[in-house]
Design an enzyme around this catalytic site. Structure first.
Site, PDB file in Angstrom:
ATOM      1  N   GLN A  57      64.091 -20.306  40.437  1.00  0.00           N
ATOM      2  CA  GLN A  57      63.887 -19.235  39.463  1.00  0.00           C
ATOM      3  C   GLN A  57      62.506 -19.436  38.841  1.00  0.00           C
ATOM      4  O   GLN A  57      62.241 -20.478  38.243  1.00  0.00           O
ATOM      5  CB  GLN A  57      64.962 -19.307  38.378  1.00  0.00           C
ATOM      6  CG  GLN A  57      64.895 -18.161  37.391  1.00  0.00           C
ATOM      7  CD  GLN A  57      65.828 -18.352  36.203  1.00  0.00           C
ATOM      8  OE1 GLN A  57      65.753 -19.362  35.508  1.00  0.00           O
ATOM      9  NE2 GLN A  57      66.693 -17.386  35.951  1.00  0.00           N
ATOM     10  N   TYR A 110      62.749 -14.059  27.494  1.00  0.00           N
ATOM     11  CA  TYR A 110      61.499 -14.684  27.905  1.00  0.00           C
ATOM     12  C   TYR A 110      60.501 -13.578  28.270  1.00  0.00           C
ATOM     13  O   TYR A 110      60.814 -12.384  28.148  1.00  0.00           O
ATOM     14  CB  TYR A 110      61.758 -15.684  29.035  1.00  0.00           C
ATOM     15  CG  TYR A 110      62.675 -16.805  28.579  1.00  0.00           C
ATOM     16  CD1 TYR A 110      62.319 -17.612  27.506  1.00  0.00           C
ATOM     17  CD2 TYR A 110      63.917 -17.022  29.171  1.00  0.00           C
ATOM     18  CE1 TYR A 110      63.154 -18.614  27.037  1.00  0.00           C
ATOM     19  CE2 TYR A 110      64.767 -18.017  28.705  1.00  0.00           C
ATOM     20  CZ  TYR A 110      64.383 -18.812  27.638  1.00  0.00           C
ATOM     21  OH  TYR A 110      65.222 -19.801  27.167  1.00  0.00           O
ATOM     22  N   SER A 117      74.018 -21.580  39.007  1.00  0.00           N
ATOM     23  CA  SER A 117      73.078 -20.852  38.148  1.00  0.00           C
ATOM     24  C   SER A 117      71.917 -21.767  37.739  1.00  0.00           C
ATOM     25  O   SER A 117      72.112 -22.977  37.577  1.00  0.00           O
ATOM     26  CB  SER A 117      73.842 -20.410  36.892  1.00  0.00           C
ATOM     27  OG  SER A 117      73.195 -19.362  36.237  1.00  0.00           O
ATOM     28  N   PRO A 118      70.735 -21.202  37.560  1.00  0.00           N
ATOM     29  CA  PRO A 118      69.631 -22.052  37.093  1.00  0.00           C
ATOM     30  C   PRO A 118      69.934 -22.651  35.719  1.00  0.00           C
ATOM     31  O   PRO A 118      70.401 -21.948  34.826  1.00  0.00           O
ATOM     32  CB  PRO A 118      68.442 -21.090  37.018  1.00  0.00           C
ATOM     33  CG  PRO A 118      69.005 -19.719  37.105  1.00  0.00           C
ATOM     34  CD  PRO A 118      70.334 -19.809  37.759  1.00  0.00           C
TER      35      PRO A 118
END
Ligand SMILES: Cc1cc2nc3c(=O)[nH]c(=O)nc-3n(C[C@H](O)[C@H](O)[C@H](O)COP(=O)(O)O)c2cc1C
Length: 396
Positions: free
Chosen positions: A132, A220, A55-56
């Site tokens: 990402q 975000y 995962s980022p």
């Protein structure tokens, strides 16, 4: 390109040895049927050797958006450890869209140099490299979570290296009391954001990334547009559901036009905002997913939360798997679902794939505890996978 970054390239290419192992690529040598976690997955022209994805994870270790040796070692270790896909941390498409001053960026050409080096290393380990891309919106200019003063005051002032006066969002609403009050983005600024996102996408192609994820989760910028709790606009980007999802759809359409057709495109969503029907819910996610699917999105990376300080998250093992499961139930094989969140055990991960609740298993913190998680998982599930030859003598 600066002399400094040219120098890195030149030195790297002159090394007397090669990262590339001189023996057959990583492969599976078991004869018995493979557990689902170790079955290959072909997405467009990319074949992933197993279903385990890194995962980022922001490292808060960049300077002016540039990655460095920390990122090479950090991301490289997961490729050595057998992950099929390593996704680089949230990478900002505009300087003021970084979460913190120490975040990665791809808003200028020089920033590609180290990224390309890392991508090459990941490839040398027979893993795929993902990136990402995103924009932090009203959560920009904030302090890393490990900053000791983070709890007293969440963001950096300009004299401390921040840019609170440049923080933007769909509406002028802070994430919570005491946070930066963002400026509402103008229509021109929204256009600029989309253009800059496309420029970063083109740079990601030049770096050699195999996989692109649009970051539309965790409160975000893109997530802020989606929810009525953070988006109070009255123009074509706000108010109704259709208007709130417009920016993400417009952006996705443009990204898909430039991102190579043979490469997979993912969108990370906060599938539920955890504030009940006052905010974004899984039902909204399912409607949005259908539209993203029509635009050529291959994968929904099913995260949640982060957009409202009033969220009440029911955290537990695999707590976000039900979101991936809901997507699989509704869309079947038309789109891939990638659950993330407290997936920590090989059997747990294998069961998720076996039950059809997801197609890829995305893991963050367990990889920080054990960067060779896939090697361990293979052993536990009785699969004989090849190790990097340099580590071969440790394989029992
Ligand atoms: C150190 C750290 C940095 C993170 N940075 C990002 C990020 O850059 N982008 C993102 O979408 N999620 C980020 N996350 C969230 C993770 O990708 C993941 O969704 C979350 O940690 C839940 O998965 P886990 O239980 O396997 O850790 C981060 C998490 C951690 C622990």
């Amino acid at each position: 390109m600066s002399d400094f970054h040219n120098e890195i390239l030149v030195n790297h290419s002159k090394l007397p040895w090669s990262y590339q192992p001189k023996c057959p690529p990583v492969g599976i040598t078991s004869s018995s049927p493979l557990p689902p976690l170790f079955q290959e997955l072909k997405i467009r022209n990319l074949t992933l050797k197993n279903r385990i994805v890194v995962s980022p994870m922001c490292q808060y270790s960049s300077t002016d958006g540039y990655l460095n040796d920390w990122h090479l070692v950090h991301l490289g270790q997961f490729a050595i450890g057998g992950a099929s896909l390593v996704i680089q941390e949230a990478t900002a498409v505009q300087a003021h869209g970084r979460i913190s001053p120490f975040d990665a960026g791809l808003w200028k050409d020089d920033q590609m140099v180290m990224m390309k080096r890392i991508v090459d290393f990941i490839h040398s380990q027979h893993a795929a490299a993902g990136i990402q891309l995103g924009h932090a919106g009203r959560k920009a200019s904030t302090k890393p979570p490990f900053d000791p003063t983070h709890r007293e005051k969440a963001y950096f002032e300009r004299e401390e290296g921040g840019w609170p006066d440049e923080v933007v969002a769909p509406s002028s609403l802070p994430w919570t009391e005491g946070w930066i009050i963002p400026k509402e983005l103008s229509l021109d600024e929204i256009e600029q954001f989309k253009n800059d996102f496309i420029c970063s996408t083109k740079r990601a192609i030049q770096c050699g990334f195999d996989f692109l994820e649009i970051h539309a989760a965790h409160g975000y910028l893109l997530a802020e547009f989606l929810s009525q709790t953070s988006n109070h606009r009255q123009d074509k980007y706000g108010d109704s559901f259709e208007n709130r999802i417009r920016l993400l759809l417009e952006l996705t359409e443009r990204v898909r036009q430039v991102w190579p057709e043979e490469k997979p495109l993912s969108v990370r969503l906060s599938c539920d905002e955890w504030v009940g029907n006052d905010g974004w819910t899984i039902d909204d996610t399912l409607i949005l997913t259908e539209k993203l699917l029509d635009l050529g999105v291959d994968i929904i990376d099913t995260s949640s939360g982060g957009n409202s300080s009033k969220q009440v998250i029911k955290v537990g093992l695999g707590y976000q798997v039900p979101f991936a499961d809901a997507i699989k139930k509704k869309f079947g094989t038309k789109i891939l679902a990638a659950p993330v969140g407290m997936i920590v055990d090989p059997k747990q991960a294998d069961d998720i794939i076996e039950k059809g609740q997801g197609d890829l298993i995305v893991i963050a913190r367990e990889f920080l505890r054990d960067s060779h998680f896939p090697l361990k998982a293979a052993k536990q599930l009785g699969v004989d996978i090849s190790w990097a030859p340099q580590y071969q003598r440790a394989k029992q």
